[in-house]
Design a protein around this motif. Structure first.
Motif, PDB file in Angstrom:
ATOM      1  N   LYS A 134      -0.929  23.453  -2.645  1.00  0.00           N
ATOM      2  CA  LYS A 134      -0.987  23.716  -4.080  1.00  0.00           C
ATOM      3  C   LYS A 134      -1.402  22.479  -4.866  1.00  0.00           C
ATOM      4  O   LYS A 134      -2.263  22.546  -5.741  1.00  0.00           O
ATOM      5  CB  LYS A 134       0.380  24.199  -4.569  1.00  0.00           C
ATOM      6  N   CYS A 135      -0.790  21.313  -4.540  1.00  0.00           N
ATOM      7  CA  CYS A 135      -1.099  20.077  -5.299  1.00  0.00           C
ATOM      8  C   CYS A 135      -1.969  19.119  -4.521  1.00  0.00           C
ATOM      9  O   CYS A 135      -2.440  18.130  -5.073  1.00  0.00           O
ATOM     10  CB  CYS A 135       0.192  19.385  -5.727  1.00  0.00           C
ATOM     11  N   GLY A 136      -2.169  19.362  -3.237  1.00  0.00           N
ATOM     12  CA  GLY A 136      -3.016  18.498  -2.412  1.00  0.00           C
ATOM     13  C   GLY A 136      -2.289  17.281  -1.850  1.00  0.00           C
ATOM     14  O   GLY A 136      -2.886  16.466  -1.152  1.00  0.00           O
ATOM     15  N   GLY A 137      -1.010  17.181  -2.168  1.00  0.00           N
ATOM     16  CA  GLY A 137      -0.237  16.062  -1.625  1.00  0.00           C
ATOM     17  C   GLY A 137      -0.621  14.745  -2.253  1.00  0.00           C
ATOM     18  O   GLY A 137      -0.393  13.694  -1.702  1.00  0.00           O
ATOM     19  N   LYS A 177       2.889  15.838  -4.491  1.00  0.00           N
ATOM     20  CA  LYS A 177       2.775  14.847  -5.558  1.00  0.00           C
ATOM     21  C   LYS A 177       3.956  15.016  -6.512  1.00  0.00           C
ATOM     22  O   LYS A 177       4.571  16.082  -6.565  1.00  0.00           O
ATOM     23  CB  LYS A 177       1.466  15.044  -6.319  1.00  0.00           C
ATOM     24  N   ALA A 178       4.227  13.975  -7.294  1.00  0.00           N
ATOM     25  CA  ALA A 178       5.331  14.041  -8.243  1.00  0.00           C
ATOM     26  C   ALA A 178       5.106  15.121  -9.286  1.00  0.00           C
ATOM     27  O   ALA A 178       6.053  15.690  -9.833  1.00  0.00           O
ATOM     28  CB  ALA A 178       5.507  12.689  -8.930  1.00  0.00           C
ATOM     29  N   LYS A 220       0.844  -1.201   0.000  1.00  0.00           N
ATOM     30  CA  LYS A 220       0.000   0.000   0.000  1.00  0.00           C
ATOM     31  C   LYS A 220       0.875   1.245   0.000  1.00  0.00           C
ATOM     32  O   LYS A 220       0.652   2.197   0.749  1.00  0.00           O
ATOM     33  CB  LYS A 220      -0.945  -0.002   1.203  1.00  0.00           C
ATOM     34  N   TYR A 221       1.883   1.207  -0.823  1.00  0.00           N
ATOM     35  CA  TYR A 221       2.846   2.304  -0.883  1.00  0.00           C
ATOM     36  C   TYR A 221       2.303   3.423  -1.759  1.00  0.00           C
ATOM     37  O   TYR A 221       1.900   3.196  -2.894  1.00  0.00           O
ATOM     38  CB  TYR A 221       4.176   1.787  -1.445  1.00  0.00           C
ATOM     39  N   GLU A 222       2.277   4.631  -1.228  1.00  0.00           N
ATOM     40  CA  GLU A 222       1.841   5.799  -1.983  1.00  0.00           C
ATOM     41  C   GLU A 222       2.971   6.833  -1.926  1.00  0.00           C
ATOM     42  O   GLU A 222       3.203   7.453  -0.892  1.00  0.00           O
ATOM     43  CB  GLU A 222       0.551   6.377  -1.407  1.00  0.00           C
ATOM     44  N   ALA A 223       3.663   6.978  -3.029  1.00  0.00           N
ATOM     45  CA  ALA A 223       4.834   7.853  -3.057  1.00  0.00           C
ATOM     46  C   ALA A 223       4.459   9.318  -2.994  1.00  0.00           C
ATOM     47  O   ALA A 223       3.574   9.790  -3.719  1.00  0.00           O
ATOM     48  CB  ALA A 223       5.645   7.586  -4.316  1.00  0.00           C
ATOM     49  N   VAL A 224       5.127  10.039  -2.104  1.00  0.00           N
ATOM     50  CA  VAL A 224       5.030  11.494  -2.042  1.00  0.00           C
ATOM     51  C   VAL A 224       6.452  12.031  -1.932  1.00  0.00           C
ATOM     52  O   VAL A 224       7.399  11.274  -1.690  1.00  0.00           O
ATOM     53  CB  VAL A 224       4.181  11.974  -0.841  1.00  0.00           C
ATOM     54  N   TYR A 225       6.595  13.329  -2.087  1.00  0.00           N
ATOM     55  CA  TYR A 225       7.922  13.944  -2.079  1.00  0.00           C
ATOM     56  C   TYR A 225       7.968  15.052  -1.033  1.00  0.00           C
ATOM     57  O   TYR A 225       7.035  15.848  -0.913  1.00  0.00           O
ATOM     58  CB  TYR A 225       8.265  14.484  -3.465  1.00  0.00           C
TER      59      TYR A 225
END
Length: 233
Positions: free
Chosen positions: A230-233, A151-152, A135-140
């Motif tokens: 800005k991007c909502g994560g 978000k990317a 359940k990996y959800e990549a964020v930066y």
């Protein structure tokens, strides 16, 4: 008696010096192989290992001849699965009483198990299955600037470099930055790259103001990061 004692002491000192150099050379080689061992989870066969070993041995010791006779990576085998094996010979001078003209030569073999994350199953988990199960959800996030995760596609992320490790794929896609002397970086060293390509950089490069790293969204929240407005994560 005194001359014999002096000669004996010099011989003992020579032998100690010889073994000390052998140990130092072996340590340097094992240290480089340990890096290959760790990186093998990403790079099955690291072709830069031989070059890195030769460079380190020659820089750190007065070597007259160093030869790698065999460097093998056995990814599959009945007894030695995922084995890295290096055979080499080395000639060096000690400038001591027992050092004869051509110096000392010794040969050695070093074998170690590659770290590949392999289990008893012969069928590796696909990336899609692994990501789904975890359940990996990549964020930066910017570890040294701000407490937001992005978000990317966020413009904040796209305009700043990503922290990563130097690999063959990166060297194939990017040039070494001439400003910071990134060409001196070795495989596995930390470098910084921009999504739009160009060059890879060292941390001290003036082109790097701040950088991003990737992490799981849940981990980011647990560490106190909140969603980018800005991007909502």
């Amino acid at each position: 008696m005194a001359p014999l004692f002096i000669i004996g002491s010099l011989i003992l000192l020579s032998i100690t010096t010889m073994y000390g150099i052998c140990e130092s050379i072996n340590y340097s080689i094992c240290d480089e192989l340990s890096l290959t061992q760790a990186k093998s989870v990403y790079t099955p066969v690291d072709l830069s290992t031989e070059k890195a070993i030769k460079k380190r041995v020659n820089e750190g010791h007065s070597i007259s001849d160093f030869n790698i006779s065999s460097y093998r990576y056995r990814y599959r085998g009945l007894l030695y699965k995922q084995q890295i094996k290096l055979d080499y010979s080395c000639t060096f001078k000690t400038n001591t009483i027992i050092d004869v003209g051509k110096g000392f030569t010794f040969s050695e073999s070093i074998a170690l198990r590659a770290f590949t994350g392999d289990t008893q199953s012969d069928t590796p988990t696909s990336e899609a299955e692994f990501m789904r199960n975890a359940k990996y959800e990549a964020v930066y996030v910017f570890p040294e600037s701000g407490m937001r995760y992005h978000k990317a596609s966020c413009t904040y992320v796209k305009s700043n470099p990503k922290k990563t490790s130097l690999s063959a794929s990166i060297k194939g896609k990017y040039d070494a930055c001439r400003i910071c002397g990134a060409s001196a970086a070795r495989m596995g060293d930390t470098v910084y790259i921009f999504q739009y390509g160009g060059s890879y950089h060292l941390k001290g490069c003036k082109t790097i103001d701040k950088y991003v790293i990737e992490m799981d969204r849940d981990d980011a929240i647990e560490k106190g990061f909140s969603a980018c407005k800005k991007c909502g994560g």
